[in-house]
Design an enzyme around this catalytic site. Structure first.
Site, PDB file in Angstrom:
ATOM      1  CG  ASP A   1      40.173  41.508  51.551  1.00 38.74           C
ATOM      2  OD1 ASP A   1      41.391  41.963  50.413  1.00 38.74           O
ATOM      3  OD2 ASP A   1      38.926  41.484  51.631  1.00 38.74           O
TER       4      ASP A   1
ATOM      5  CE1 TYR B   1      45.047  42.020  36.390  1.00 35.34           C
ATOM      6  CE2 TYR B   1      45.702  42.027  33.642  1.00 35.34           C
ATOM      7  CZ  TYR B   1      45.606  41.195  35.241  1.00 35.34           C
ATOM      8  OH  TYR B   1      46.853  40.728  35.634  1.00 35.34           O
TER       9      TYR B   1
ATOM     10  N   GLY C   1      52.596  36.905  30.460  1.00 32.65           N
ATOM     11  CA  GLY C   1      52.064  36.769  29.318  1.00 32.65           C
ATOM     12  C   GLY C   1      50.784  36.059  30.148  1.00 32.65           C
TER      13      GLY C   1
ATOM     14  CG  ASN D   1      50.844  36.242  43.201  1.00 36.17           C
ATOM     15  OD1 ASN D   1      51.232  35.996  42.278  1.00 36.17           O
ATOM     16  ND2 ASN D   1      50.221  35.334  44.255  1.00 36.17           N
TER      17      ASN D   1
ATOM     18  CB  VAL E   1      50.054  32.782  33.629  1.00 33.75           C
ATOM     19  CG1 VAL E   1      50.737  30.937  34.811  1.00 33.75           C
ATOM     20  CG2 VAL E   1      51.153  33.035  33.129  1.00 33.75           C
TER      21      VAL E   1
ATOM     22  CE  LYS F   1      49.004  42.408  37.975  1.00 36.29           C
ATOM     23  NZ  LYS F   1      49.956  41.989  38.649  1.00 36.29           N
TER      24      LYS F   1
ATOM     25  CG  PHE G   1      44.215  35.387  35.740  1.00 30.68           C
ATOM     26  CD1 PHE G   1      44.442  36.628  36.279  1.00 30.68           C
ATOM     27  CD2 PHE G   1      43.853  35.772  34.394  1.00 30.68           C
ATOM     28  CE1 PHE G   1      45.066  37.898  36.306  1.00 30.68           C
ATOM     29  CE2 PHE G   1      44.057  37.257  34.118  1.00 30.68           C
ATOM     30  CZ  PHE G   1      44.204  38.568  34.729  1.00 30.68           C
TER      31      PHE G   1
ATOM     32  NE  ARG H   1      40.135  37.396  48.858  1.00 33.52           N
ATOM     33  CZ  ARG H   1      39.780  37.599  47.780  1.00 33.52           C
ATOM     34  NH1 ARG H   1      39.453  38.394  47.783  1.00 33.52           N
ATOM     35  NH2 ARG H   1      40.476  37.157  46.745  1.00 33.52           N
TER      36      ARG H   1
ATOM     37  CB  ALA I   1      50.840  31.984  49.357  1.00 25.94           C
TER      38      ALA I   1
HETATM   39  P1  NDP Z   1      44.871  33.149  40.734  1.00 29.67           P
HETATM   40  O1  NDP Z   1      43.258  33.628  40.499  1.00 29.67           O
HETATM   41  O2  NDP Z   1      45.129  32.030  40.359  1.00 29.67           O
HETATM   42  O3  NDP Z   1      45.623  33.343  42.250  1.00 29.67           O
HETATM   43  C1  NDP Z   1      45.513  34.654  42.593  1.00 29.67           C
HETATM   44  C2  NDP Z   1      45.781  34.582  44.129  1.00 29.67           C
HETATM   45  O4  NDP Z   1      45.509  36.101  44.395  1.00 29.67           O
HETATM   46  C3  NDP Z   1      45.087  34.040  44.650  1.00 29.67           C
HETATM   47  O5  NDP Z   1      45.632  33.554  45.533  1.00 29.67           O
HETATM   48  C4  NDP Z   1      44.033  34.689  45.661  1.00 29.67           C
HETATM   49  O6  NDP Z   1      43.584  34.064  47.066  1.00 29.67           O
HETATM   50  C5  NDP Z   1      44.662  36.047  45.922  1.00 29.67           C
HETATM   51  N1  NDP Z   1      44.347  37.408  46.136  1.00 29.67           N
HETATM   52  C6  NDP Z   1      42.947  37.215  45.240  1.00 29.67           C
HETATM   53  N2  NDP Z   1      42.475  38.967  46.024  1.00 29.67           N
HETATM   54  C7  NDP Z   1      42.665  38.626  47.526  1.00 29.67           C
HETATM   55  C8  NDP Z   1      42.531  39.389  48.643  1.00 29.67           C
HETATM   56  N3  NDP Z   1      41.900  40.254  48.203  1.00 29.67           N
HETATM   57  N4  NDP Z   1      43.852  39.063  49.463  1.00 29.67           N
HETATM   58  C9  NDP Z   1      44.368  38.404  49.436  1.00 29.67           C
HETATM   59  N5  NDP Z   1      45.031  37.320  48.142  1.00 29.67           N
HETATM   60  C10 NDP Z   1      44.065  37.868  47.266  1.00 29.67           C
HETATM   61  O7  NDP Z   1      45.723  34.110  39.606  1.00 29.67           O
HETATM   62  P2  NDP Z   1      47.191  33.835  39.150  1.00 29.67           P
HETATM   63  O8  NDP Z   1      48.095  32.788  39.878  1.00 29.67           O
HETATM   64  O9  NDP Z   1      47.106  34.163  37.730  1.00 29.67           O
HETATM   65  O10 NDP Z   1      47.353  35.623  39.929  1.00 29.67           O
HETATM   66  C11 NDP Z   1      48.885  36.208  40.250  1.00 29.67           C
HETATM   67  C12 NDP Z   1      49.240  37.355  39.959  1.00 29.67           C
HETATM   68  O11 NDP Z   1      50.095  37.597  38.863  1.00 29.67           O
HETATM   69  C13 NDP Z   1      48.523  38.329  39.679  1.00 29.67           C
HETATM   70  O12 NDP Z   1      48.649  39.733  40.174  1.00 29.67           O
HETATM   71  C14 NDP Z   1      48.276  38.997  38.545  1.00 29.67           C
HETATM   72  O13 NDP Z   1      47.364  39.841  37.764  1.00 29.67           O
HETATM   73  C15 NDP Z   1      49.799  38.210  37.788  1.00 29.67           C
HETATM   74  N6  NDP Z   1      49.734  37.726  36.821  1.00 29.67           N
HETATM   75  C16 NDP Z   1      48.522  36.649  36.798  1.00 29.67           C
HETATM   76  C17 NDP Z   1      48.371  36.185  34.966  1.00 29.67           C
HETATM   77  C18 NDP Z   1      47.636  35.445  34.490  1.00 29.67           C
HETATM   78  O14 NDP Z   1      47.769  34.989  33.134  1.00 29.67           O
HETATM   79  N7  NDP Z   1      47.409  34.129  35.071  1.00 29.67           N
HETATM   80  C19 NDP Z   1      49.700  37.199  33.991  1.00 29.67           C
HETATM   81  C20 NDP Z   1      50.407  38.009  34.418  1.00 29.67           C
HETATM   82  C21 NDP Z   1      49.873  38.303  35.936  1.00 29.67           C
HETATM   83  P3  NDP Z   1      42.262  33.507  47.284  1.00 29.67           P
HETATM   84  O15 NDP Z   1      41.115  34.191  47.009  1.00 29.67           O
HETATM   85  O16 NDP Z   1      42.016  32.551  48.087  1.00 29.67           O
HETATM   86  O17 NDP Z   1      42.585  35.757  48.434  1.00 29.67           O
HETATM   87  C1  8X3 Z   2      47.053  38.777  32.808  1.00 28.76           C
HETATM   88  C2  8X3 Z   2      47.762  38.751  31.640  1.00 28.76           C
HETATM   89  O1  8X3 Z   2      46.640  38.800  28.802  1.00 28.76           O
HETATM   90  O2  8X3 Z   2      45.155  37.662  30.750  1.00 28.76           O
HETATM   91  O3  8X3 Z   2      48.328  39.927  33.519  1.00 28.76           O
HETATM   92  O4  8X3 Z   2      45.564  40.207  30.843  1.00 28.76           O
HETATM   93  S1  8X3 Z   2      46.173  38.765  30.519  1.00 28.76           S
END
Ligand code: NDP
Ligand code: 8X3
Length: 256
Positions: A63, A156, A187, A90, A189, A160, A193, A37, A13
């Protein structure tokens, strides 16, 4: 179904989709349990959530790869936070975009430990309580990557694809209870990431979205809140959403 006063647990979050999801549930008057984290980032999201209407917020520095820490954090929740109504699994990340045979083993382990094992640990810790109480909803973050593998993304994408199998398996295993299980599969976002994927190379990350109007984290959060707010007898099994300029994992249209 009203979300007011419901206890919603969002992992990851502190950023991106997780932070936007927390704020979207806040606007519905939910009670928010927020984990990640980076505690300092969670504190900012928590303050904003309260300003947007969350009934209460509790943050946990966690974590999800650490099984004992997950069990301890969920097991030791104060009574007023222990009854989780909605779990948004998430927390997740990608690392690297090398060809599989050149990939870094540490990157693979981090992705699988977080996206697959972390999701399992949190699910295992939270869902028994839902079953006992006879109410609950698990919403997992999948991806178009789980449906179609792209070059350099094998691990990756595998994580998924595993999420999808776990999501479908859980839905079958809670059959006969009122628990709902949903996967939301976006897709592209634009969040942190790709910066995380490219180990902090923000220029490379920005190039990844060049010429595309990517989804925003808020677009995804809206779908998550929509799924959670359907009537209790309706289970949204899966929602896939992409930018209009993205047909699937492999095919995007970039404006030059
Ligand atoms: P961000 O990097 O913006 O957010 C990722 C979040 O995951 C952060 O809050 C991070 O918090 C947390 N996180 C990562 N590793 C850990 C861990 N070991 N323990 C606890 N928390 C963790 O990426 P997104 O918001 O884009 O990604 C969120 C989800 O959406 C992921 O599962 C991603 O695979 C999925 N997704 C993303 C897409 C995209 O294009 N961005 C598309 C499809 C799916 P912190 O580092 O503070 O721990
Ligand atoms: C994240 C979407 O296409 O960047 O799940 O891997 S992509």
């Amino acid at each position: 179904m009203t979300l007011k006063g419901k206890t919603v647990f969002v992992t990851g979050a502190s950023s991106g989709i997780g932070a936007a999801t927390a704020l979207a549930f806040a606007a519905e008057g939910a009670r928010l349990l927020l984990a990640a984290r980076r505690a300092y980032k969670l504190a900012t999201v928590a303050a904003e959530a309260l300003a947007r209407g969350a009934e209460a917020v509790h943050t946990i520095s966690l974590d999800v790869r650490d099984r004992k820490a997950v069990e301890q954090a969920i097991g030791a929740l104060p009574a007023e936070w222990a009854e989780i109504d909605v779990l948004v699994n998430n927390a997740g990340l990608s690392r690297g975009l090398e060809k599989l045979y050149l990939g870094k083993v540490e990157d693979w382990e981090e992705m699988l430990d977080t996206n697959v094992k972390g999701l399992l640990y949190v699910t295992r810790a939270v869902v028994p309580g839902m079953v006992e109480r006879g109410r609950g909803h698990v919403i997992n973050l999948g991806s178009t990557a789980g449906e179609m593998t792209y070059p350099g993304g094998a691990v990756y994408c595998a994580s998924k694809a595993a999420e999808r199998a776990i999501n479908d398996g859980l839905r079958q295993d809670v059959l006969g209870t009122p628990i709902r299980v949903t996967t939301v599969d976006p897709g592209m976002v634009e969040t942190e990431f790709s910066i995380v994927r490219f180990h902090g190379d923000s220029e490379r990350a920005a190039n990844f979205y060049k010429g595309i109007k990517a989804l925003t984290p808020e677009d995804v959060a809206e779908v998550i809140v929509w799924a959670a707010s359907r009537p209790a007898h309706v289970n949204i099994a899966r929602v896939m959403l992409t930018p209009v300029q993205q047909a699937n994992s492999l095919l995007v249209h970039r404006e030059s």
